[in-house]
Enzyme design. Structure first.
Site, PDB file in Angstrom:
ATOM      1  CG  HIS A 190       1.064  -7.197  -1.137  1.00  0.00           C
ATOM      2  ND1 HIS A 190       1.656  -8.094  -0.004  1.00  0.00           N
ATOM      3  CD2 HIS A 190       1.638  -6.189  -0.880  1.00  0.00           C
ATOM      4  CE1 HIS A 190       2.415  -7.092   0.717  1.00  0.00           C
ATOM      5  NE2 HIS A 190       2.427  -5.966   0.297  1.00  0.00           N
ATOM      6  CB  CYS A 284       3.882 -14.391   1.360  1.00  0.00           C
ATOM      7  SG  CYS A 284       2.599 -13.194   0.595  1.00  0.00           S
TER       8      CYS A 284
END
Length: 291
Positions: A190, A284
């Site tokens: 990511h 996250c």
């Protein structure tokens, strides 16, 4: 500073005197969405960090997450909570749930079947919170995992999870410039594992995580960016949350803490080692709600 208890622990006076401060940084209060890791576990592997053969201490994960939450509150930020859903162990990684920008909310559409039900859960939260319009992405889109707002532009990652089509969809929905960046190292699957937005003009990033073309784009857009070392990237040091002055990140990214101080930021270290087993750290666990 490093956070080891529920209170903020200041750096030593000696370090504060010697740390160079080249720019005056101003913190601004933020609103975050988080999900308590009541059902956190590693029972499957969908990124290189996950190993189902290694035991997970859910109680420790909760304690570390609670410290992160209290850190935000001590720094003056608002923390909203989404109800954790049994059977969705990765729901703690709230950043992946969607993107909220100027009151418009786009819920995620996950790549892997294990996480796909999270999209509807986050969409329901956005709708209940009053964001209009709220939609679920049509293209594969893993929320703030791959979309990071820097000033008036959105940096968007692709290569492992979020599709380039999702970048176009976000550009149309939010009405903001979207800059596509190609990720090439599966450890940094990511964008938020390889790049941190520090303020409206400043980022920190790890060049080996990006293609040559994307590195050229980043150098052009952010010539004064902080470049992370291998050691700091490998502990997900760039998976950080900044309010413009305070940067909350793992306490293990020692060199990055130093670089942040040199540039006038205040690093706030937390231990999220148990949640790292699922492939995530501070960012996250944190979805910024930009109303």
């Amino acid at each position: 500073m490093t956070i080891t208890t529920g209170a903020l622990a200041p750096d030593s006076a000696t370090h504060e005197r010697t740390a160079p401060r080249t720019t005056q940084r101003d913190a601004s209060p933020r609103r975050f969405l988080m999900c308590r890791p009541e059902h956190f576990d590693v029972t499957y592997a969908i990124n290189p960090w996950m190993d189902p053969s290694k035991p997970v201490d859910t109680a420790l994960a909760i304690a570390q997450w609670e410290l992160l939450r209290s850190t935000y509150e001590v720094l003056g930020h608002q923390v909203d909570l989404i109800h954790p859903v049994e059977g969705l162990p990765d729901m703690v990684y709230a950043a992946n749930g969607g993107v909220v920008f100027e009151g418009r909310a786009m819920a995620a559409r996950f790549t892997f079947a294990e996480r796909q039900p999270e999209g509807a859960a986050y969409q329901a939260w956005f709708e209940d919170a009053g964001f209009r319009p709220t939609i679920q992405a049509e293209s594969t889109n893993e929320g703030e995992g791959d979309f990071l707002v820097v000033g008036r532009i959105i940096l968007a990652g692709t290569g492992f999870r979020t599709s380039v089509a999702a970048h176009h969809e976000a550009r149309e929905f939010f009405g903001a410039p979207v800059i596509s960046l190609q990720l090439v190292d599966p450890r940094f699957y990511h964008l938020d594992t390889a790049l941190a937005a520090l303020d409206d003009r400043t980022i920190a990033y790890y060049p080996p995580a990006f293609s040559a073309q994307s590195n050229a784009v980043l150098r052009q857009l952010f010539p004064d960016a902080i470049v992370a070392t291998d050691a700091d990237a490998e502990v997900l040091g760039l998976n950080a949350v900044s309010d413009g002055h305070n940067v909350v990140l793992t306490d293990k990214a020692v060199r990055l803490h130093e670089r942040l101080r040199e540039r006038g930021f205040n690093p706030v270290g937390v231990d999220l080692s148990e949640l790292l087993k699922g492939g995530g750290s501070v960012k996250c666990c944190t979805l910024e709600v930009r109303a």
